[in-house]
Structure formats: C-alpha cells, structure tokens
Design an enzyme around this catalytic site. Structure first.
Site, PDB file in Angstrom:
ATOM      1  N   ASP A  52      82.330  -5.442 -25.380  1.00 35.73           N
ATOM      2  CA  ASP A  52      81.357  -6.416 -25.883  1.00 35.73           C
ATOM      3  C   ASP A  52      79.952  -6.051 -25.410  1.00 35.73           C
ATOM      4  OD1 ASP A  52      81.686  -7.096 -23.250  1.00 35.73           O
ATOM      5  OD2 ASP A  52      82.138  -9.210 -23.604  1.00 35.73           O
ATOM      6  N   SER A  53      79.837  -4.937 -24.647  1.00 39.54           N
ATOM      7  CA  SER A  53      78.523  -4.372 -24.330  1.00 39.54           C
ATOM      8  C   SER A  53      77.821  -3.934 -25.610  1.00 39.54           C
ATOM      9  CB  SER A  53      78.658  -3.194 -23.354  1.00 39.54           C
ATOM     10  OG  SER A  53      79.641  -2.291 -23.789  1.00 39.54           O
ATOM     11  N   ASP A  91      87.424  -5.567 -26.542  1.00 34.79           N
ATOM     12  CA  ASP A  91      87.111  -6.787 -25.778  1.00 34.79           C
ATOM     13  C   ASP A  91      87.228  -8.027 -26.652  1.00 34.79           C
ATOM     14  OD1 ASP A  91      86.522  -6.100 -23.159  1.00 34.79           O
ATOM     15  OD2 ASP A  91      84.410  -5.666 -23.581  1.00 34.79           O
ATOM     16  N   LYS A 121      91.162  -6.475 -24.157  1.00 32.22           N
ATOM     17  CA  LYS A 121      90.723  -6.699 -22.775  1.00 32.22           C
ATOM     18  C   LYS A 121      90.083  -8.080 -22.698  1.00 32.22           C
ATOM     19  CE  LYS A 121      87.096  -4.337 -20.836  1.00 32.22           C
ATOM     20  NZ  LYS A 121      86.108  -5.406 -20.550  1.00 32.22           N
ATOM     21  N   GLU A 123      88.205 -10.947 -19.839  1.00 29.64           N
ATOM     22  CA  GLU A 123      87.596 -11.122 -18.519  1.00 29.64           C
ATOM     23  C   GLU A 123      88.161 -12.357 -17.827  1.00 29.64           C
ATOM     24  OE1 GLU A 123      83.322 -11.187 -18.745  1.00 29.64           O
ATOM     25  OE2 GLU A 123      83.223  -9.231 -19.724  1.00 29.64           O
ATOM     26  N   GLU A 190      84.904  -4.161 -12.061  1.00 29.26           N
ATOM     27  CA  GLU A 190      83.483  -3.846 -12.254  1.00 29.26           C
ATOM     28  C   GLU A 190      82.660  -4.249 -11.034  1.00 29.26           C
ATOM     29  OE1 GLU A 190      81.900  -4.984 -16.048  1.00 29.26           O
ATOM     30  OE2 GLU A 190      79.840  -4.538 -15.451  1.00 29.26           O
TER      31      GLU A 190
HETATM   32  O1  KIV Z   1      81.873  -4.199 -22.471  1.00 27.63           O
HETATM   33  C1  KIV Z   1      81.979  -3.192 -21.748  1.00 27.63           C
HETATM   34  O2  KIV Z   1      81.390  -2.132 -22.005  1.00 27.63           O
HETATM   35  C2  KIV Z   1      82.825  -3.284 -20.561  1.00 27.63           C
HETATM   36  C3  KIV Z   1      82.753  -2.178 -19.578  1.00 27.63           C
HETATM   37  C4  KIV Z   1      81.501  -2.280 -18.805  1.00 27.63           C
HETATM   38  C5  KIV Z   1      83.941  -2.120 -18.715  1.00 27.63           C
HETATM   39  O3  KIV Z   1      83.524  -4.236 -20.406  1.00 27.63           O
END
Ligand code: KIV
Length: 272
Positions: A52-53, A91, A121, A123, A190
C-alpha cells in the site's frame, strides 16, 4: 548452516518456509505496475509485494491511508500479469479489514478473485486475530506485518523505530508467535531493533522478512523506488540505494528536452 539454493519455477508460500529451513535468505521488493514487476521478476526476486506504499510512491499521498481496495486491485492485477516466478503478495489497504472479520474476508476475496494474487498481507497482531483466522479459513495465505505499521501512523505520531521499550517488544514477540500459531506463512517486521527482530526470527519457524530490522532475520524487503534511488528525498538509515535513477532519469529527460528544442530529435533515421 549450509545454504542450499534450489531453483523454484514458481515461488510458493511453502518454498519460503523451505528457504528459511535451509538458511537461504529471501528477497522481496515492491512493485505496482506491469513493466516494473516484469523487471523485478526477471531479476529473480522471490516475493513481489504490491504494497500500500503505492499510496505514497505512485499516487503522491503523504500516508498509506488513502489508497482504496479498487486501486490496490488495479495495481495487483498489473503485477500478476507480469510475473512468472515470484510469489505476489498484496496489502489489504486501510479501511478494508479493520471493522470485522466478515469485511476482512470480503475484501480478501475481492483481491484474490479480481487480481489473481497469491497471498495477502495485513498490518497488526492480536487486534486483528479473528480477521486473520477468517481469511486463512477461506484458504487464502496470509502474511503478518508488525513493528512500524504505517496504517497506524496517526496513533504512533511518527515513523521512528518501534518496540524499543520492553512492553511493546514483549507484545510484538507474542503477536509474532500468534501469527505462526494461527497459520500465517510469514511476517514482515518494520523498523524495530535488530536484536529484537533476530529474537523473533529465532523463535518462530515461519519466515521473518525485515525492513529496517537488521540482518538477523530470514529475508529483506525494500520499496523499489527507494532502492533504485528514484526518490531522492527519503533516506532512512536502513535504505541501501543500488542506483541513482533520479539523477539518471532527470539527465536523460533533460537531454530529450534539449534535443527537441534544438531540432536534433528526430533525425533523418528516426522518421518515415
Ligand atoms: O507497503 C509496503 O511497501 C510495505 C513494506 C514497507 C513492507 O508494507
């Protein structure tokens, strides 16, 4: 420990667990579009994270919170179409799983069905245990994410190192063990102290992938735009830049502008 490297036709969640058992470190990078994912896959990266980055590096938002489920599905399907070997993990974005386990499962099914991704994934630890179990029960592989969890940035107040104090470190260890117990295939840690990350990696059998968590874990993940130096404003201590694409690209694009203005481009050979 000996490093037995096996060539995987398609990396699976099982292959990652095998890699950890054999002491082979796992490589993971983000990608959000077809062209970049094709390069990352061809270069031999084991896991591609559609993080989600994307909210930051693709859309220019300050945090990861604004990205939507539809946008994540768009990025993920572009990445899946590009890959032959890597495991594609996506994510679950903020707001698509926090309400209750049913919502979490609905969002997960949408990503898996509409993008063709291989795993998800999420969080968080004990707070989202029921949602994780619900998703796993539907046969969807889940990776956890502990430590600095950017979707909770307004709770933390800053992007500084997490779990430096004993209480938070103890909870993180408990959460990691819980993620293993319920059936997750891996955990991202992280920005936490390297010693703590190593302790977690040594106390669970599923792979621990670190970002800013030192070398004592089972693999590493970075945001592709950061490690290629496309973004010259972000330079945390954990980041190793393998290129300076920002400079290379601005020079190349500047040269193009110059050539167009000077009428050097296109030349006779570059036209019909
Ligand atoms: O969204 C992302 O890029 C991440 C990484 C920083 C692990 O969750």
């Amino acid at each position: 420990m000996s490093v037995a490297k096996k060539d995987y036709k398609r990396v699976t969640t099982k292959s990652l667990i095998e890699m950890k058992a054999h002491g082979e470190k796992i490589s993971m990078l983000t990608a959000y579009d077809f062209t970049m994912a094709k390069i990352v896959d061809t270069a031999g990266v084991d896991v591609i994270l559609v993080g989600d980055s994307a909210s930051n590096v693709m859309a220019g938002h300050e945090t990861t919170l604004p990205i939507t489920l539809d946008q994540m599905i768009y990025h993920a399907s572009s990445v899946v179409r590009a890959t032959n070997r890597a495991l594609v993990v996506v994510d679950l974005p903020f707001g698509s799983y926090q309400s209750d386990p049913k919502e979490a499962l609905r969002s997960s099914i949408r990503i898996m069905k509409e993008s063709g991704a291989h795993a998800l994934k999420l969080e968080g630890g004990s707070e989202i245990k029921d949602s994780i179990k619900k998703i796993l029960n539907a046969g969807i592989p889940v990776m956890g994410h502990l430590g600095l969890t950017p979707q909770s940035i307004y709770k933390f107040g800053s992007y500084t190192v997490r779990a430096k104090e004993e209480e938070e470190a103890d909870k993180l260890i408990e959460d990691a063990k819980m993620l293993e117990r319920v059936g997750c295939f891996g955990v991202v840690l992280e920005k936490i102290p390297a010693k703590l990350a190593q302790k977690v990696a040594e106390s669970i059998s599923i792979p621990v992938i670190g970002i800013g968590a030192g070398g004592g874990v089972d693999g590493q993940v970075l945001v592709i735009h950061d490690m290629l130096g496309m973004n010259n404003e972000f330079s945390p201590r954990f980041l190793r830049r393998y290129m300076n694409l920002y400079e290379g690209m601005t020079t190349a694009i500047g040269k193009y502008v110059e050539d167009v203005k000077s009428k050097d481009f296109p030349n006779e050979k570059e036209q019909y």
